[in-house]
Design an enzyme around this catalytic site. Structure first.
Site: not given
Length: 344
Positions: A224, A280, A290
């Site tokens: 996106h 990205h 994460r």
């Protein structure tokens, strides 16, 4: 940034936390890895002393990185390592809560700044599934949150300190980029401060759990571009962020002491394609969770975006019109189209 709720969110479990400051993390093999431009912005943030020439050099580096990459990293950004670690610790505690609590299905978070902020999974049918959970929080909600709630008071205080510095930094970066396009420097501070206030800007807290599924159809966050002026990202050292450079996916080497800044769709349109809003995504990790925190510099819905610096490549549009078009495309197509909808 994409967000939404999904019936599949129950598959995202609360695995035991793996601290991002653990030195023993093993790096996964990465197909294409490149180092983003790294810029010392102490001359903008006032960290230490600097000369006029150093400040001009810093501005040129920001401009060139925004033109060539659409992404860059910064050091001497004004946020201490202690605050960054505190921010991460508070995120881990927040996401470590039972699902019914963090998704606001219990009254413990009622009337707090986290009300209705929880997101997870992929909101619409698509050929990929996003393996994440997040809190999408308007800055105004943080300021007006319930300070008496012991479940989120420390988190709220930490976020306030974090976003105060990020807000100031975002405005400084935006002014550098806008001035280069040819805008009146005297009016820039007022423009962004007026149109990009705490009522319109957001903080997104992200968690990407370990993913046991190995498939091209499962990613941490789907490809996106960002629907804002710019985004400032703090990420841990686990890694997973990738961006498109020279028509290929490039993995960003993580460093939890850096901040990452990327250009959003609005700046690309405003600069007449001088700056690049780059696609990205976030990849999954089968071993480690994460964490990241993204600050989104967004204007009010009635703010008009008009191309500058030459014959316009985009028709004039308001941010509200842009958001509505994006949401309509996501509903109908399962994906964002973005700026091509407004190209002349």
């Amino acid at each position: 940034m994409q967000h939404g709720q999904s019936s599949t969110r129950s598959t995202i479990s609360n695995n035991s936390c793996n601290t991002i400051f653990e030195n023993s993390l093993k790096k996964e093999k990465e197909p294409d890895t490149d180092q983003l431009p790294l810029i010392d912005i102490s001359s903008l943030t006032g960290v230490g002393s600097s000369t006029f020439l150093e400040k001009q050099k810093c501005k040129r580096q920001i401009i060139e990185a925004s033109k060539q990459w659409g992404f860059f990293q910064v050091v001497n950004h004004g946020i201490s390592n202690e605050l960054l670690k505190k921010m991460n610790d508070e995120q881990m505690k927040l996401f470590g809560q039972p699902y019914d609590e963090k998704s606001n299905k219990k009254v413990s978070l009622s009337n707090s700044f986290l009300s209705n902020a929880y997101r997870s999974g992929t909101p619409t049918p698509t050929n990929q599934f996003s393996w994440f959970e997040a809190f999408h929080i308007p800055l105004s909600d943080i300021r007006s949150g319930n300070p008496q709630n012991p479940n989120n008071n420390t988190l709220r205080t930490t976020i306030e300190k974090f976003t105060t510095t990020l807000s100031e930094l975002a405005l400084k970066i935006a002014e550098v980029l806008a001035e280069n396009v040819g805008c009146d420097a005297k009016g820039l501070a007022g423009y962004f401060a007026e149109n990009c206030s705490e009522k319109t800007c957001y903080l997104r807290l992200n968690r990407y759990p370990p993913c046991p599924i190995s498939s091209d159809q499962v990613v941490g966050l789907m490809p996106h571009t960002d629907s804002d002026f710019l985004t400032i990202l703090y990420q841990d050292q686990v890694g997973g962020l990738q961006l498109v450079k020279d028509n290929k996916w490039v993995t960003v080497k993580p460093n939890p002491q850096y901040l990452i800044i990327n250009i959003g769709d609005l700046f690309q349109a405003w600069s007449n394609d001088l700056y690049k809003s780059v696609e990205h995504r976030v990849m999954t990790n089968n071993k480690f969770e994460r964490f990241s925190a993204a600050y989104l510099l967004c204007p009010s819905h009635d703010t008009v975006i008009q191309s500058k610096g030459g014959p316009p490549l985009y028709k004039k549009f308001s941010f509200g019109e842009f958001r509505e078009q994006v949401q309509e495309d996501v509903r109908k197509l399962g994906r964002k189209v973005g700026l091509p909808r407004f190209r002349l």
